[in-house]
Write a protein that holds these residues in place. Sequence first.
Motif, PDB file in Angstrom:
ATOM      1  N   CYS A 162      37.935  33.587  31.899  1.00 48.40           N
ATOM      2  CA  CYS A 162      37.777  34.217  33.205  1.00 48.40           C
ATOM      3  C   CYS A 162      36.667  33.597  34.052  1.00 48.40           C
ATOM      4  CB  CYS A 162      37.517  35.714  33.027  1.00 48.40           C
ATOM      5  SG  CYS A 162      38.952  36.611  32.391  1.00 48.40           S
ATOM      6  N   CYS A 163      36.082  32.509  33.593  1.00 44.60           N
ATOM      7  CA  CYS A 163      35.158  31.770  34.466  1.00 44.60           C
ATOM      8  C   CYS A 163      35.578  30.300  34.540  1.00 44.60           C
ATOM      9  CB  CYS A 163      33.699  31.941  34.038  1.00 44.60           C
ATOM     10  SG  CYS A 163      33.318  31.643  32.314  1.00 44.60           S
ATOM     11  N   GLU A 166      31.481  37.689  40.009  1.00 46.14           N
ATOM     12  CA  GLU A 166      32.552  36.711  40.220  1.00 46.14           C
ATOM     13  C   GLU A 166      33.869  37.407  40.532  1.00 46.14           C
ATOM     14  OE1 GLU A 166      35.371  33.813  37.506  1.00 46.14           O
ATOM     15  OE2 GLU A 166      33.440  34.460  36.699  1.00 46.14           O
ATOM     16  N   GLY A 167      34.208  38.425  39.744  1.00 42.94           N
ATOM     17  CA  GLY A 167      35.457  39.147  39.965  1.00 42.94           C
ATOM     18  C   GLY A 167      35.511  39.796  41.338  1.00 42.94           C
ATOM     19  N   GLY A 216      41.097  38.365  39.990  1.00 43.21           N
ATOM     20  CA  GLY A 216      39.890  39.155  40.207  1.00 43.21           C
ATOM     21  C   GLY A 216      39.763  40.326  39.259  1.00 43.21           C
ATOM     22  N   SER A 220      41.221  40.718  36.376  1.00 41.15           N
ATOM     23  CA  SER A 220      41.071  40.218  35.001  1.00 41.15           C
ATOM     24  C   SER A 220      39.608  39.872  34.704  1.00 41.15           C
ATOM     25  CB  SER A 220      41.945  38.975  34.797  1.00 41.15           C
ATOM     26  OG  SER A 220      43.312  39.270  34.950  1.00 41.15           O
ATOM     27  N   ILE A 221      38.941  39.255  35.671  1.00 41.30           N
ATOM     28  CA  ILE A 221      37.539  38.891  35.494  1.00 41.30           C
ATOM     29  C   ILE A 221      36.675  40.136  35.356  1.00 41.30           C
ATOM     30  CG2 ILE A 221      35.557  37.725  36.542  1.00 41.30           C
ATOM     31  CD1 ILE A 221      37.662  35.978  38.068  1.00 41.30           C
ATOM     32  N   LEU A 222      36.915  41.142  36.205  1.00 44.17           N
ATOM     33  CA  LEU A 222      36.145  42.381  36.123  1.00 44.17           C
ATOM     34  C   LEU A 222      36.318  43.042  34.754  1.00 44.17           C
ATOM     35  CD1 LEU A 222      36.825  43.934  39.662  1.00 44.17           C
ATOM     36  CD2 LEU A 222      34.663  43.015  38.805  1.00 44.17           C
ATOM     37  N   SER A 229      34.234  41.313  31.987  1.00 48.15           N
ATOM     38  CA  SER A 229      32.789  41.569  31.998  1.00 48.15           C
ATOM     39  C   SER A 229      32.415  42.753  31.116  1.00 48.15           C
ATOM     40  CB  SER A 229      32.306  41.807  33.432  1.00 48.15           C
ATOM     41  OG  SER A 229      32.810  43.032  33.943  1.00 48.15           O
TER      42      SER A 229
END
Length: 504
Positions: free
Chosen positions: A280-281, A352-353, A433, A435-437, A440
């Motif tokens: 996710c990064c 980032e998300g 977005g 998925s990234i959240l 975390s």
Amino acid sequence: MSAVDTGAPVEPKKYQSYSVNVDPDQDDKATEIKLCSFARPHMRAFHFSWWSFFIAFFIWFAIAPLLGEIKDTLKLDKQQIWTSNIVGVGSTIFMRFLLGPACDKFGARVLFCIVLCFASIPTAMTGIINNATTLSILRGFIGVAGGTFVMCQYWTSTMFTKEVVGTANALVGGWGNLGGGVTQLVVGSLLFPLFKDFFNDGERTPEKVSEMAWRTVCVVPACVAFLSGLMVYCFSDDAPKGNYKDLRKNGLMPEVSAAASFRDGALNLNTWILFIQYACCFGVELTMNNAAALYFREEFDQNTESAAAIASIFGWMNLFARGLGGFLSDRFNAKFGMRGRLIIHSICLAAEGGMVLIFANSNSLVFAIILMVFFSMFVQAAEGTSYGIVPYVNPPATGSIAGIVGAGGNCGAVGFGMGFRQLDYKQAFYIMGFSILGSSLLSVLINIKGSSTLICGGVDDDRVGGKESALAVPEAPLAEDPAPAAPVKPQYQAEESEEEDLSC
């Protein structure tokens, strides 16, 4: 060049003095980073690490700013272009799994040479592409270059102590990733127009001139990559004490089983949590390297040269953002231990998300560019904080763990690439977005032996007096019992010598 008085009995190692301060309790790893020094072994490995990964990234995505031209020449559709993008990042997954344990056994130097020299060949053959199938096959072979990330992170983990390894890993990784932005600018906005001018004889059509340019331009980065591979092999060292072959011969390093190393890394739950978070990064960065130029070309009606220049901004943030993430990871570690690394890591992923979701709703070119800058900063910072944690998970299996986590980035790129292949840009960015959240939140599950956790706290072993460092790796005994040692200083101190000083 500065020298160091070891104050210890002479070991059968390549260097008896160093240009940086080192810690003898951590296999002579450097405790400082002298950016203006190119001295062997530590700083030479540092600079070869980022440069080799930089040129690997450069050839990996050299074709990205040309995809619009290739699409027009070969009459390809969006799905066929994105299939090639997915194959290009997907082929790296296997290589990262393979190169991780290979690093533990052979070291980074030899593998850098092999991979760079191999990947330069299909890069130079870009001109043979004649349909969607050959485009995907060729990009699959070029994708082997992406595996160099494992060697990049492994090499600096071998050369630098726990106090600075987060910063070292982040700097070489970030400056290496910078190749993804530089290639957009150099290939798309500089070399491509230059080659078009060269082939424009006044008789050929603009379409024919463009085709001849994109079919030949990638020869330039391919030659640089091949020469870089040879230089790494000839002018650097595997470890502070010398090359792996000599260290094993002199009894300073035990034989390593690549299979056992991979097993130890793969059976650790923390490895797979970091695998998801890195998807996710770094997975986002790879996706943007493929998508950014097309996105600005199609959504904001930019030409190839302008879209490539704008897309390059995303990669240029690697100049400092990933290094900043590693630096913050080290600083938080100094104050809070592993819990501090996990805190800053989670913050970067969450930010980032959020930025991805805002970027997806931008309809203004200027606003989109500004948002992309901040979006990219948090992407790179999260990558830096990720590899501030990796060396602690299981130090003897660092190569395998670095490979598995690195492969997570490519798996993320494949997943997000499928979204961009099948959906419109806004929907694909939404999936990315959220998925990234979600990733975390996984930091609460990371529980490294001997280290504090995000929620429950605890005390890190290396912050308790008298305990072994979290990154210390047991050495093999010397072939013969050494004579009684003279008193050894806690840390080797650099002293001036009559040799030329290349550091600052």
